[in-house]
Enzyme design. Structure first.
Site, PDB file in Angstrom:
ATOM      1  N   CYS A  79      23.066 -51.237  64.801  1.00  0.00           N
ATOM      2  CA  CYS A  79      23.885 -51.480  66.081  1.00  0.00           C
ATOM      3  C   CYS A  79      23.401 -50.630  67.190  1.00  0.00           C
ATOM      4  O   CYS A  79      22.022 -50.269  67.317  1.00  0.00           O
ATOM      5  CB  CYS A  79      25.464 -51.166  65.607  1.00  0.00           C
ATOM      6  SG  CYS A  79      25.600 -49.357  65.196  1.00  0.00           S
ATOM      7  N   ASN A  84      24.446 -46.370  65.595  1.00  0.00           N
ATOM      8  CA  ASN A  84      24.516 -46.273  64.104  1.00  0.00           C
ATOM      9  C   ASN A  84      25.581 -45.198  63.513  1.00  0.00           C
ATOM     10  O   ASN A  84      25.463 -44.409  62.612  1.00  0.00           O
ATOM     11  CB  ASN A  84      22.859 -45.699  63.602  1.00  0.00           C
ATOM     12  CG  ASN A  84      22.731 -45.900  62.042  1.00  0.00           C
ATOM     13  OD1 ASN A  84      21.908 -45.113  61.549  1.00  0.00           O
ATOM     14  ND2 ASN A  84      23.450 -46.775  61.363  1.00  0.00           N
ATOM     15  N   ARG A 142      29.660 -49.196  63.721  1.00  0.00           N
ATOM     16  CA  ARG A 142      29.584 -50.463  63.012  1.00  0.00           C
ATOM     17  C   ARG A 142      28.618 -50.614  62.302  1.00  0.00           C
ATOM     18  O   ARG A 142      28.879 -51.374  60.895  1.00  0.00           O
ATOM     19  CB  ARG A 142      29.228 -51.517  64.322  1.00  0.00           C
ATOM     20  CG  ARG A 142      30.319 -51.726  65.350  1.00  0.00           C
ATOM     21  CD  ARG A 142      29.918 -52.397  66.439  1.00  0.00           C
ATOM     22  NE  ARG A 142      29.166 -51.730  67.258  1.00  0.00           N
ATOM     23  CZ  ARG A 142      28.404 -52.246  68.278  1.00  0.00           C
ATOM     24  NH1 ARG A 142      28.366 -53.411  68.674  1.00  0.00           N
ATOM     25  NH2 ARG A 142      27.388 -51.634  68.815  1.00  0.00           N
ATOM     26  N   SER A 143      27.285 -50.289  62.256  1.00  0.00           N
ATOM     27  CA  SER A 143      26.107 -50.737  61.294  1.00  0.00           C
ATOM     28  C   SER A 143      26.442 -49.754  60.043  1.00  0.00           C
ATOM     29  O   SER A 143      26.179 -50.199  58.801  1.00  0.00           O
ATOM     30  CB  SER A 143      24.889 -50.548  61.876  1.00  0.00           C
ATOM     31  OG  SER A 143      24.527 -49.189  62.129  1.00  0.00           O
ATOM     32  N   ASP A 186      32.108 -53.164  70.008  1.00  0.00           N
ATOM     33  CA  ASP A 186      31.712 -51.890  69.755  1.00  0.00           C
ATOM     34  C   ASP A 186      33.209 -51.254  69.768  1.00  0.00           C
ATOM     35  O   ASP A 186      34.034 -51.221  70.490  1.00  0.00           O
ATOM     36  CB  ASP A 186      30.923 -51.521  70.789  1.00  0.00           C
ATOM     37  CG  ASP A 186      30.408 -49.854  70.471  1.00  0.00           C
ATOM     38  OD1 ASP A 186      31.239 -49.393  69.599  1.00  0.00           O
ATOM     39  OD2 ASP A 186      29.611 -49.651  71.127  1.00  0.00           O
TER      40      ASP A 186
END
Ligand code: 4NP
Length: 157
Positions: free
Chosen positions: A12, A15, A18-19, A127
């Site tokens: 993403c 970091n 989301r990721s 996001d």
């Protein structure tokens, strides 16, 4: 099929939101399926390198029984395209940035995370950084759906 586990990197922007949730969801789904997958996450940006996940992401993961507080942010690098079999972008901007960064000869197959969820193809995982707590729950439900489908896909590779 080789003995080496398949490897998946989620990317993403920062970091931290989301990721890391995508990483946690795939770790859980892989473990539940008894599938050995090497999993990591990274950001296209470098603002949060070395930092832990956003506290709202930590809380969302904990609500689903997973402690991600020890994860640390890092920036994606050209080497990742040689190391990972799959690189999964959380949104279209991340995917475009990854395509720019990809070195010639990289083996990683790039995809958009929601292309792994029927009905949500082509969509971004929005996001949640600037939004409310419900955004993190939406992120969790999207990344966990994608994780289950990725496990099914990778188990049959
Ligand atoms: P992520 O969210 O890409 O899901 O980790 C963001 C976190 C931080 C920033 C942007 C997005 N930032 O601009 O600092």
């Amino acid at each position: 099929m080789s003995d080496k586990p398949v490897s998946v990197l989620f990317v993403c922007l920062g970091n931290i939101c989301r990721s890391p949730l995508a990483e946690a969801a795939l770790r859980e789904a892989a473990e539940a399926a008894g599938l050995n997958i090497e999993i990591d996450s990274a950001g296209t940006g470098n603002w949060h390198v070395g930092k832990g996940p956003d506290p709202r992401s930590c809380a969302a993961a904990l609500r689903h029984g997973i402690d991600i507080s020890a994860y640390r942010a890092r920036q994606v690098s050209p080497d990742d395209f040689l190391r990972f079999d799959r690189i999964v972008a959380l949104d279209a901007r991340n995917l475009a940035d990854l395509r720019q960064l990809a070195p010639p000869g990289g083996k990683a197959r790039l995809s958009l995370l929601l292309d792994h969820v029927p009905g949500l193809e082509g969509r971004d995982v929005e996001d949640p950084y600037y939004g409310g707590l419900d955004g993190f729950e939406t992120t969790w439900s999207q990344v966990s759906a994608a994780a289950r489908n990725l496990v099914a896909e990778l188990a049959g590779r």
